[in-house]
Scaffold this active site. Structure first.
Site: not given
Lengths: 306, 306
Positions: B108, A104-106
């Site tokens: 991303d 999710i790379k939050r």
């Protein structure tokens, strides 16, 4: 959570995770056609097809691997119904005993990171009831906002026995644009790595920490250095296969104990049927092709690190 | 898209955006009670209450402001139904003529950023039909992965007339941990700012670029420097009000033409009824309190930059 992941990696002798990143172009035509016949040309049809695709991929590989890593962007791109397919995929992977790494790379300011952490790896209480909204086991986190953007995730890791992988050195071609910049006697990604190691001390789970790192397979030299700088952090290694990383590049990401890293492949597994090497499986055999590609990947990596 | 935002800012004389960040503790009890009575103690009940809350807040402020900024984390924390409330909020804000800045801070590798861009500000085609899945107008983007993580968003901006704000210097206390590090003769956030300015040249829309920047109100000195470094980038300024930023700190974020920045307040507006200053509105009057707080904020800022 990291000790649970290590147990599963050992049990299956597979430091490998399958990335469930269902791009529209990967979906076998017959699956999409069937869904469109049922629900019309719609985001709901695509989302149904994605879930059927994932279900078959999980059925074909769950006995070989410890974990799957759905990339949430590939679901968000289809709106609400895509996000529903994400959640159903998480639940189905759990049914099959897999650990779910939500890619999710939050990362945000404190109170906002807390909300992400609650939604993805934590719980929320409404009156007398408690819910785990998305219910992943581990998520990826972006460090750009610093400690107060990451600590809320670590707090939830400690409270709910979950894990995170913090972006350190990403696998993409332009990752060096900011990450490789020199700050004093080290690079930014080394500074982030040192900070990850320090964060990791606050969430130990056996020999390793629930706070791991993301380091791309495409940068093997850096992998060796980063392995050294974060001895107790598991490294999630994307970039194997389609992005160019090979098994022989990966030894340096692992510790002497054969542990310390888990390698992801997405396209190379889930779209194996489109690869010349596995073309004999045909489109209908996409799941069997994925299984064979998984077996081949595990062999490549376990031999390389032996 | 930035020229549309500027038109709305001028029309309403309000370089202000209301952050729709519905934390559970902000929700008036009577709204939550009503939703729970209808749907039981559930994530769906909370999500219904959030949407009713947002609807009233939008109704009370849409004639005063150019845009709203829902923070998607605050919706994701309630799972699928929370994400549905996010989408309904986007749609309702559009009905009322507002521009929607999705505070999603995504970022991303290339193909994955493309999926995020498609899902949030772009379109996806299924057979003969085309859909705009989340349909925001502008989104926030995290730069840690470098150009190939950001360019897919810019491509969609150019294709669909949309905008992005890239994180440069965030408002939180620990933002300096990585962002303030010196790399050669500048800091990391200055390097990111210079890169944002260069990206911005590839998506001009009138005098300003569709590629803007996020710089926290809590760092006014840096705001002055960053304004200079990114002359054609609009700056989204979070951190006003509850986080400590004041109108008098903000002059430096604007250009001589009175344009160039838009200031966000979330808690200070949507939870104004909990603030002593607006307590006379009572909990039932939460929307009127939000309206008064918005009027006061616009006055504070327009006077400060006059």
């Amino acid at each position: 959570m990291i000790s649970k992941l290590i147990t599963e990696i050992k049990k299956k002798n597979a430091p490998v995770v399958v990335g469930l990143d269902p791009q529209l172009s990967f979906l076998p035509k017959f699956l999409l056609d069937k869904a469109v016949a049922e629900r019309g040309e719609s985001l709901e049809a695509v989302s149904d097809a994605i879930y059927e695709y994932n279900k078959s991929l999980i059925d074909a590989t769950y006995d070989l691997i410890p974990a799957v890593k759905p990339q949430v962007a590939m679901y968000e791109q289809f709106g609400i119904s895509g996000v529903e397919a994400f959640k159903k995929t998480v639940d189905y992977a759990h049914e099959k005993g897999l650990i779910v790494i939500g890619d999710i790379k939050r990362g945000d300011i404190g109170s906002t990171s807390e909300a992400y952490a609650i939604g993805h790896i934590g719980t929320v209480t409404v009156g007398s009831k408690t819910f785990a909204p998305f219910d992943e086991d581990i998520v990826t986190v972006n460090p750009y906002l610093g400690s107060d953007g990451v600590k809320p995730f670590i707090d939830v890791c400690n409270k709910c026995d979950k894990g995170i992988f913090v972006l350190v050195k990403t696998s993409n071609p332009s990752s060096g644009e900011f990450q490789d910049k020199s700050i004093g006697d080290k690079t930014l990604y080394e500074e982030v790595a040192d900070t990850v190691a320090a964060w990791g001390e606050t969430s130990m789970d056996g020999d390793y920490s629930n706070v791991g790192a993301v380091v791309g397979a495409t940068y093997p030299e850096m992998g060796i250095e980063l392995r050294r700088r974060m001895p107790k952090s598991y490294i999630l290694v994307p970039g194997y296969g389609a992005q160019g990383g090979k098994g022989s590049d990966l030894k340096g990401f692992f510790n002497e104990d054969g542990l310390g890293a888990i390698v992801n492949s997405s396209r190379g597994i889930i779209a194996a049927y489109k690869n010349e090497k596995y073309a004999s499986f045909g489109e209908e055999g996409f799941a069997d092709a994925a299984r064979q590609a998984t077996i081949d990947m595990i062999k490549d990596i376990t031999e390389a690190i032996a």
